[in-house]
Design a protein around this motif. Structure first.
Motif, PDB file in Angstrom:
ATOM      1  N   PHE A  35       0.824  -1.226   0.000  1.00  0.00           N
ATOM      2  CA  PHE A  35       0.000   0.000   0.000  1.00  0.00           C
ATOM      3  C   PHE A  35       0.855   1.272   0.000  1.00  0.00           C
ATOM      4  N   ALA A  36       2.001   1.193   0.648  1.00  0.00           N
ATOM      5  CA  ALA A  36       2.921   2.350   0.605  1.00  0.00           C
ATOM      6  C   ALA A  36       3.353   2.601  -0.821  1.00  0.00           C
ATOM      7  N   GLY A  37       3.554   1.515  -1.593  1.00  0.00           N
ATOM      8  CA  GLY A  37       3.926   1.655  -3.000  1.00  0.00           C
ATOM      9  C   GLY A  37       2.836   2.301  -3.829  1.00  0.00           C
ATOM     10  N   LYS A  38       1.565   2.061  -3.362  1.00  0.00           N
ATOM     11  CA  LYS A  38       0.448   2.669  -4.090  1.00  0.00           C
ATOM     12  C   LYS A  38       0.423   4.194  -3.989  1.00  0.00           C
ATOM     13  N   LEU A  39       1.144   4.763  -3.030  1.00  0.00           N
ATOM     14  CA  LEU A  39       1.221   6.231  -2.928  1.00  0.00           C
ATOM     15  C   LEU A  39       1.973   6.846  -4.118  1.00  0.00           C
ATOM     16  N   GLU A  40       2.805   6.064  -4.760  1.00  0.00           N
ATOM     17  CA  GLU A  40       3.660   6.587  -5.829  1.00  0.00           C
ATOM     18  C   GLU A  40       2.848   7.035  -7.044  1.00  0.00           C
ATOM     19  N   THR A  41       1.862   6.277  -7.426  1.00  0.00           N
ATOM     20  CA  THR A  41       1.099   6.582  -8.651  1.00  0.00           C
ATOM     21  C   THR A  41       0.354   7.918  -8.554  1.00  0.00           C
ATOM     22  N   PRO A  42      -0.466   8.147  -7.520  1.00  0.00           N
ATOM     23  CA  PRO A  42      -1.130   9.456  -7.428  1.00  0.00           C
ATOM     24  C   PRO A  42      -0.136  10.601  -7.221  1.00  0.00           C
ATOM     25  N   ALA A  43       0.968  10.265  -6.521  1.00  0.00           N
ATOM     26  CA  ALA A  43       1.973  11.323  -6.316  1.00  0.00           C
ATOM     27  C   ALA A  43       2.564  11.743  -7.650  1.00  0.00           C
ATOM     28  N   ASP A  44       2.883  10.758  -8.498  1.00  0.00           N
ATOM     29  CA  ASP A  44       3.394  11.096  -9.833  1.00  0.00           C
ATOM     30  C   ASP A  44       2.370  11.896 -10.636  1.00  0.00           C
ATOM     31  N   ALA A  45       1.107  11.492 -10.539  1.00  0.00           N
ATOM     32  CA  ALA A  45       0.042  12.197 -11.266  1.00  0.00           C
ATOM     33  C   ALA A  45      -0.092  13.641 -10.780  1.00  0.00           C
ATOM     34  N   ILE A  46       0.034  13.767  -9.444  1.00  0.00           N
ATOM     35  CA  ILE A  46      -0.050  15.125  -8.884  1.00  0.00           C
ATOM     36  C   ILE A  46       1.107  15.980  -9.385  1.00  0.00           C
ATOM     37  N   VAL A  47       2.308  15.392  -9.400  1.00  0.00           N
ATOM     38  CA  VAL A  47       3.473  16.120  -9.901  1.00  0.00           C
ATOM     39  C   VAL A  47       3.244  16.550 -11.341  1.00  0.00           C
ATOM     40  N   GLU A  48       2.690  15.641 -12.142  1.00  0.00           N
ATOM     41  CA  GLU A  48       2.419  15.976 -13.542  1.00  0.00           C
ATOM     42  C   GLU A  48       1.417  17.131 -13.642  1.00  0.00           C
ATOM     43  N   ASP A  49       0.361  17.044 -12.807  1.00  0.00           N
ATOM     44  CA  ASP A  49      -0.624  18.137 -12.795  1.00  0.00           C
ATOM     45  C   ASP A  49       0.029  19.463 -12.411  1.00  0.00           C
ATOM     46  N   LEU A  50       0.877  19.409 -11.401  1.00  0.00           N
ATOM     47  CA  LEU A  50       1.502  20.647 -10.918  1.00  0.00           C
ATOM     48  C   LEU A  50       2.492  21.215 -11.935  1.00  0.00           C
ATOM     49  N   ARG A  51       3.151  20.311 -12.683  1.00  0.00           N
ATOM     50  CA  ARG A  51       4.009  20.814 -13.769  1.00  0.00           C
ATOM     51  C   ARG A  51       3.143  21.532 -14.810  1.00  0.00           C
ATOM     52  N   GLY A  52       1.958  20.958 -15.036  1.00  0.00           N
ATOM     53  CA  GLY A  52       1.028  21.625 -15.949  1.00  0.00           C
ATOM     54  C   GLY A  52       0.587  22.973 -15.419  1.00  0.00           C
ATOM     55  N   VAL A  53       0.395  23.049 -14.086  1.00  0.00           N
ATOM     56  CA  VAL A  53       0.034  24.327 -13.457  1.00  0.00           C
ATOM     57  C   VAL A  53       1.132  25.365 -13.693  1.00  0.00           C
ATOM     58  N   GLU A  54       2.382  24.925 -13.544  1.00  0.00           N
ATOM     59  CA  GLU A  54       3.514  25.833 -13.776  1.00  0.00           C
ATOM     60  C   GLU A  54       3.487  26.401 -15.192  1.00  0.00           C
ATOM     61  N   LEU A  55       3.299  25.494 -16.163  1.00  0.00           N
ATOM     62  CA  LEU A  55       3.257  25.935 -17.564  1.00  0.00           C
ATOM     63  C   LEU A  55       2.079  26.879 -17.805  1.00  0.00           C
ATOM     64  N   ALA A  56       0.935  26.539 -17.216  1.00  0.00           N
ATOM     65  CA  ALA A  56      -0.260  27.372 -17.402  1.00  0.00           C
ATOM     66  C   ALA A  56      -0.070  28.756 -16.788  1.00  0.00           C
ATOM     67  N   THR A  57       0.556  28.800 -15.599  1.00  0.00           N
ATOM     68  CA  THR A  57       0.784  30.102 -14.963  1.00  0.00           C
ATOM     69  C   THR A  57       1.776  30.940 -15.766  1.00  0.00           C
ATOM     70  N   GLN A  58       2.771  30.309 -16.350  1.00  0.00           N
ATOM     71  CA  GLN A  58       3.712  31.038 -17.212  1.00  0.00           C
ATOM     72  C   GLN A  58       2.976  31.645 -18.399  1.00  0.00           C
ATOM     73  N   ALA A  59       2.062  30.845 -19.001  1.00  0.00           N
ATOM     74  CA  ALA A  59       1.270  31.353 -20.128  1.00  0.00           C
ATOM     75  C   ALA A  59       0.406  32.521 -19.680  1.00  0.00           C
ATOM     76  N   LEU A  60      -0.167  32.425 -18.483  1.00  0.00           N
ATOM     77  CA  LEU A  60      -0.998  33.516 -17.968  1.00  0.00           C
ATOM     78  C   LEU A  60      -0.181  34.780 -17.730  1.00  0.00           C
ATOM     79  N   VAL A  61       1.034  34.607 -17.257  1.00  0.00           N
ATOM     80  CA  VAL A  61       1.916  35.766 -17.053  1.00  0.00           C
ATOM     81  C   VAL A  61       2.173  36.463 -18.385  1.00  0.00           C
ATOM     82  N   GLU A  62       2.442  35.662 -19.420  1.00  0.00           N
ATOM     83  CA  GLU A  62       2.688  36.239 -20.746  1.00  0.00           C
ATOM     84  C   GLU A  62       1.434  36.915 -21.295  1.00  0.00           C
ATOM     85  N   GLN A  63       0.292  36.266 -21.128  1.00  0.00           N
ATOM     86  CA  GLN A  63      -0.954  36.871 -21.588  1.00  0.00           C
ATOM     87  C   GLN A  63      -1.251  38.153 -20.818  1.00  0.00           C
TER      88      GLN A  63
END
Length: 580
Positions: free
Chosen positions: A414-442
């Motif tokens: 079950f501890a190993g199962k924490l890895e998958t959502p954590a990776d997904a969250i990291v991916e989402d947050l990387r997307g947030v970073e890119l989106a915020t950069q685009a918003l700054v430019e806009q």
């Protein structure tokens, strides 16, 4: 001349006194009226200069180069304003994308939270299963505490994510209102500015043409006034001719009292006096006729001023109407639109600043969440190794540690199962970073300083509007003053009507002074040559000399010497400096 006739009656001394008195009065009135008339015309000339100065000021206000430069700057700003709705739509889309990522991250957090709940259950099971084993008495508490710290971190993570989501919800709502604001306000502002910026160039060109027409008429009136001022020489010429008539009578009295006069016989005296009186009457008639003729010209010229003044008023009203009234007041309409644009620019600056704060806050939250994910990963690793260590211990205990060993293995899974959502969250947050950069430019398009060029244009329009209002007000007042003054001038400078009766009286009295017989002085011309020459030298006009020689002889040599320059010189040149 024919034979001399003897006089049949005495000369009327009282009539001669009256004649001289009338001449003196006419002389004084001519001098005053023509000086006053000249002063009035000069005042009209000055008023016209003021009018032309006002027109030059209005024309300067409507300078095509300045107007086109202001309009060009406005159009550039309007182009920027026209892009605002598109930029705001992009920003709203960016906020919506961030909200979607938050929702995705929320789902992954729920998965982590569920896994943590299972881990807590396993921790309790470990404590129960290892209750009789000394090796696991501390392990159960330690792993439970570690799992609890993970739970606490997930809770913090969720709270931060919820705060970010709330910010984005507000930002989306605000962005929607701003977009609605832009959509309702920007198009009419741009439409008004586009239409009026095109109208202002055309209208200013038309107004400049009208101002040019007024100026041309005013300059034409000035030219006419110059001609009238030149024609006012008739006043000085008439005054001098009256002086000459008075001088002739004075010279006659002086001659009669002189030794030359005493040498004449009584009959010669009477014939000479009759010839002089007839000469005086002829000079008076000629003077009155010339005066009447030239005054009629002056009056005709001045009367034409009325039409000119009326045309100035008509054009003035047209110019004032184009610049000041209702929908024709393009400057006022542009001022209104630019003021609205300035208010919009202030709102854009404010909303952009608020949105930028949200963007930066979201970016910071994303970084904080990423740090939280790393903490969760470290907890996951700790739980994994703690469970692995538990498995190793259980292997040594054999059957006694078997139940704990099973639970520890499940914990590792079950501890190993924490890895998958954590990776997904990291991916989402990387997307947030890119989106915020685009918003700054806009946001840079929305953060652009629209206020500065708009305020500059507003200052230019208000300055032009103020100058135009002052100019048209001054034009209205000065135009009316010019019209009133010119209307008054027509009656003020009607010299012939005012002085005509006086001249008629002088002519009638002069005609009555002589007895009417043929006064032939040729028989004693040599005796009166000195007197005739002195009279002849009085004259400054060829007409006066021509009349003189009809009644009195003049020495041919002196007459030629005196007459030559007057015959060759133009009368206007002789008196160019005599008056005003």
């Amino acid at each position: 001349m024919g034979a001399m006739l003897k006089p049949n009656r005495a000369y009327d001394t009282d009539q001669q006194i009256e004649f001289n008195s009338k001449l003196t009065a006419a002389h004084a009135r001519i001098e005053k009226r023509f000086l006053d008339g000249g002063a009035v015309l000069v005042s009209v000339m000055e008023m016209l200069n003021d009018l032309i100065g006002i027109l030059d000021g209005i024309t300067g206000t409507m300078d095509q180069g300045k107007t086109e430069e202001t309009v060009a700057g406005l159009r550039r700003t309007m182009t920027d304003l026209a892009h605002l709705p598109e930029i705001e739509r992009d920003r709203k889309s960016g906020f919506e994308a961030l909200t979607t990522m938050c929702a995705s991250t929320r789902g992954h957090i729920d998965d982590i939270h569920e896994t943590i709940r299972y881990l807590k259950t396993f921790a309790i099971t470990v404590k129960i299963a290892g209750a009789g084993l000394a090796e696991f008495s501390g392990f159960a508490d330690e792993i439970r505490d570690r799992i609890q710290s993970g739970a606490d971190e997930v809770a913090r993570f969720g709270a931060n994510l919820e705060a970010m989501r709330a910010q984005l919800t507000d930002a989306r709502s605000f962005s929607s209102k701003t977009l609605t604001d832009f959509s309702s306000i920007i198009p009419p502002i741009i439409k008004g500015l586009t239409e009026n910026s095109a109208r202002i160039v055309a209208q200013h060109r038309e107004m400049a043409e009208i101002a040019g027409q007024v100026k041309k008429i005013a300059q034409g009136v000035q030219g006419k006034i110059g001609s009238v001022l030149s024609n006012l020489q008739i006043g000085d010429i008439t005054r001098q001719r009256i002086e000459h008539i008075q001088s002739i009578l004075q010279l006659l009295e002086e001659f009669v009292a002189s030794s030359e006069g005493e040498a004449l016989t009584e009959t010669e005296h009477e014939v000479l006096r009759e010839a002089v009186l007839q000469l005086v009457s002829a000079q008076m008639d000629e003077t009155a006729a010339d005066f009447q003729r030239d005054c009629s010209k002056i009056f005709t010229s001045i009367s034409s001023f009325i039409d000119d003044a009326g045309r100035i008023l008509s054009l003035r009203d047209e110019l004032v109407d184009r610049s000041s009234n209702g929908d024709n007041n393009v400057l006022a309409l542009m001022e209104r639109d630019i003021v609205e644009a300035c208010k919009l620019a202030e709102r854009v600056q404010g909303s952009s600043g608020d949105a930028d704060k949200v963007v930066f806050s979201v970016a910071e939250s994303a970084q904080e969440l990423l740090r939280g994910i790393e903490v969760l990963r470290s907890i996951k690793i700790d739980i994994h190794y703690m469970a692995l260590n538990s498995n190793l211990r259980c292997s040594k205990l054999g059957e006694a540690g078997r139940s704990v060993n099973v639970v520890s293995g499940e914990m590792r899974i079950f501890a190993g199962k924490l890895e998958t959502p954590a990776d997904a969250i990291v991916e989402d947050l990387r997307g947030v970073e890119l989106a915020t950069q685009a918003l700054v430019e806009q946001g840079q398009g929305l953060s652009k300083n629209f206020s500065a060029p708009l305020n500059e244009a507003l200052d230019s329009i208000r300055n032009a509007k103020s100058q135009m209002e002052q100019g048209t007000q001054a034009l209205a007042e000065e135009g009316q003053a010019v019209f009133s003054r010119i209307s008054a001038v027509v009656t003020t400078l009607d010299f012939e009507s005012e002085l005509g009766a006086t001249f008629n009286d002088c002519c009638n009295i002069a005609a009555q002074l002589s007895q009417g017989f043929q006064a032939d002085v040729s028989g004693f011309a040599d005796k009166i040559e000195g007197f005739s020459s002195r009279v002849y030298k009085l004259y400054t006009m060829a007409h006066e000399r021509d009349i003189h020689v009809r009644y009195l002889p003049a020495n041919s040599a002196s007459a030629h010497a005196t007459a030559t320059p007057s015959a060759e010189a133009d009368d206007d040149d002789l008196f160019a400096d005599a008056l005003f």
